[in-house]
Design an enzyme around this catalytic site. Structure first.
Site, short mmCIF file in Angstrom:
data_model
loop_
_atom_site.label_atom_id
_atom_site.label_comp_id
_atom_site.label_asym_id
_atom_site.label_seq_id
_atom_site.Cartn_x
_atom_site.Cartn_y
_atom_site.Cartn_z
N GLY A 53 -33.69 -13.15 -31.16
CA GLY A 53 -34.70 -12.30 -31.76
C GLY A 53 -35.89 -13.00 -32.40
N TRP A 55 -38.67 -14.06 -31.00
CA TRP A 55 -39.94 -13.49 -30.52
C TRP A 55 -40.15 -12.11 -31.15
CZ3 TRP A 55 -41.84 -14.57 -24.84
CH2 TRP A 55 -41.94 -15.95 -24.65
N ASP A 83 -31.95 -6.85 -24.66
CA ASP A 83 -31.17 -8.02 -24.27
C ASP A 83 -29.76 -7.58 -23.87
OD1 ASP A 83 -31.70 -11.29 -24.81
OD2 ASP A 83 -29.60 -10.71 -24.51
N ASP A 99 -29.11 -4.71 -19.37
CA ASP A 99 -29.49 -5.71 -18.37
C ASP A 99 -30.87 -5.32 -17.81
OD1 ASP A 99 -29.79 -7.20 -16.08
OD2 ASP A 99 -27.72 -6.93 -15.41
N ASP A 124 -38.78 -13.68 -22.25
CA ASP A 124 -38.33 -15.08 -22.42
C ASP A 124 -36.95 -15.25 -21.78
OD1 ASP A 124 -38.42 -17.68 -23.41
OD2 ASP A 124 -37.56 -17.14 -25.34
N LYS A 164 -41.40 -16.33 -19.14
CA LYS A 164 -40.91 -17.70 -18.97
C LYS A 164 -40.68 -17.96 -17.48
CE LYS A 164 -36.93 -19.08 -21.04
NZ LYS A 164 -36.90 -19.91 -22.25
N1 SAM Z 1 -36.89 -14.92 -26.91
C1 SAM Z 1 -35.60 -15.08 -27.53
C2 SAM Z 1 -35.81 -15.47 -28.96
O1 SAM Z 1 -36.92 -15.83 -29.30
O2 SAM Z 1 -34.87 -15.40 -29.75
C3 SAM Z 1 -34.75 -16.11 -26.81
C4 SAM Z 1 -34.33 -15.63 -25.46
S1 SAM Z 1 -33.06 -16.62 -24.79
C5 SAM Z 1 -33.91 -18.04 -24.30
C6 SAM Z 1 -32.74 -15.86 -23.26
C7 SAM Z 1 -32.10 -14.50 -23.37
O3 SAM Z 1 -32.13 -13.90 -22.08
C8 SAM Z 1 -30.62 -14.52 -23.78
O4 SAM Z 1 -30.46 -13.86 -25.01
C9 SAM Z 1 -29.92 -13.73 -22.66
O5 SAM Z 1 -28.91 -12.85 -23.13
C10 SAM Z 1 -31.08 -12.95 -22.07
N2 SAM Z 1 -30.85 -12.48 -20.71
C11 SAM Z 1 -30.52 -13.22 -19.61
N3 SAM Z 1 -30.38 -12.41 -18.54
C12 SAM Z 1 -30.64 -11.14 -18.97
C13 SAM Z 1 -30.66 -9.87 -18.31
N4 SAM Z 1 -30.39 -9.75 -17.01
N5 SAM Z 1 -30.96 -8.78 -19.05
C14 SAM Z 1 -31.23 -8.88 -20.37
N6 SAM Z 1 -31.23 -10.06 -21.04
C15 SAM Z 1 -30.94 -11.18 -20.34
#
Ligand code: SAM
Length: 314
Positions: A53, A55, A83, A99, A124, A164
């Site tokens: 969280g 961002w 997420d 998802d 992200d 990203k």
């Molecule tokens: N932007 C976030 C922050 O600032 O705290 C960090 C994000 S982290 C690098 C990547 C996130 O992508 C993870 O929390 C993961 O659960 C989520 N993620 C990966 N695949 C996903 C999907 N198919 N649907 C939703 N979230 C997904």
């Protein structure tokens, strides 16, 4: 790597704790904003793949908190974060657990906007990295495409999309695909993103879907860009995809160049006795995927201790 050693090695990891960000990623979004002014005029935002969280915290601090005491309810900034993982609450942020590749999640997000469009979509998202670059890049590109699908339903014409990306051999294809929808696409590397990481961010400005675009055609359209004649059919600057050297992707390092370097070591905060002062995490994950593994390990350790005790007693 333990928490303390990471604290010592990574200035942004430490700074995030000092400034109350849940993750060091906050600095990446802040540095993208410094360069591209992405929050200007923004009232409605979607934060895709938002956990833990940081961002969303940036969005809350930059957009929601400054406006909450002045604006009428209907005028307050709307921030929707999605997420797979649950996230601890953040003021002014509506959370959806789901998802982003699933159509139903997209529908829930769209419902929150009640017919209005978003000014900004940020994503992200990252899969669990395997270390196999081609595979990681492919899975990452699927997340971007899922993000783009949501964008085509929710983003207003003229809006921005930040996503990203993992740089790799298909970067130019991705660039061309994004260019179908955004006249300005820049791949940016914030200073807080380590040089050793293949991560970068696509900053896409001025959303302008092709004339007559129907959201249902998105995948057909994107596939065409990848086909030998597709680029020409779609009139997206014919010849772009004839060879890797034909595509010149604007690439920009952003963030204060005199600021902290994520690959350098800096002096450490010390306790009065000279020992290293470690900080607690701002918000530990509330339901990490490894939670069950930790519980099992703990149960095993407890069991082993009980056995030791019994054997000593007997
Ligand atoms: N932007 C976030 C922050 O600032 O705290 C960090 C994000 S982290 C690098 C990547 C996130 O992508 C993870 O929390 C993961 O659960 C989520 N993620 C990966 N695949 C996903 C999907 N198919 N649907 C939703 N979230 C997904």
């Amino acid at each position: 790597m333990g928490r303390a050693s990471r604290d010592k090695r990574d200035i942004y990891y430490r700074k995030a704790k000092e400034e109350g960000w849940r993750a060091r990623s906050a600095f990446k979004l802040l540095q993208i904003d410094e360069e591209f002014n992405i929050f200007q005029g923004v009232k409605r935002v979607v934060d895709l793949c938002a956990a833990p969280g940081s961002w969303s915290q940036v969005l809350s601090r930059k957009l929601y908190l400054p406006a909450k005491d002045f604006a009428e309810d209907s005028e307050r900034p709307l921030i929707v974060a999605i997420d797979l993982q649950p996230m601890a609450p953040i003021e002014g942020v509506i959370q959806v657990q789901g998802d982003i590749t699933n159509a139903r999640t997209a529908e829930v997000v769209i419902r929150h906007f009640d017919g209005c469009k978003a000014d900004l979509v940020v994503c992200d998202g990252a899969p669990d990295v395997t270390g196999l670059h081609d595979m990681d890049e492919f899975v990452q590109s699927q997340l971007i495409l899922a993000g783009l699908t949501i964008v085509t339903h929710i983003l207003k014409v003229g809006g921005k999309f930040i996503a990203k990306i993992f740089r790799g051999k298909d970067t130019s294809l991705l660039y061309c695909q994004l260019k179908l929808f955004f006249p300005i696409v820049t791949f940016a590397k914030p200073k807080s993103s380590r040089n050793s990481s293949i991560e970068a961010f696509a900053v896409c400005e001025n959303y302008s879907p092709p004339d007559g675009f129907n959201e249902k055609d998105l995948h057909r359209l994107l596939e065409k860009v990848g086909s030998p004649s597709g680029a020409e059919d779609l009139d997206c600057s014919s010849g772009w995809l004839e060879g890797p050297n034909k595509v010149y992707i604007p690439f920009l390092a952003c963030g204060d160049l005199c600021g902290y370097d994520s690959d350098r070591s800096y002096p450490l905060p010390k306790n009065p006795d000279g020992s290293y002062r470690s900080l607690e995490p701002v918000q530990p994950p509330i339901a990490p995927p490894y939670k069950r593994a930790l519980e099992m390990k703990k149960a095993l350790n407890n069991g082993a201790q009980e056995l030791d005790r019994l054997s000593l007693d007997s």
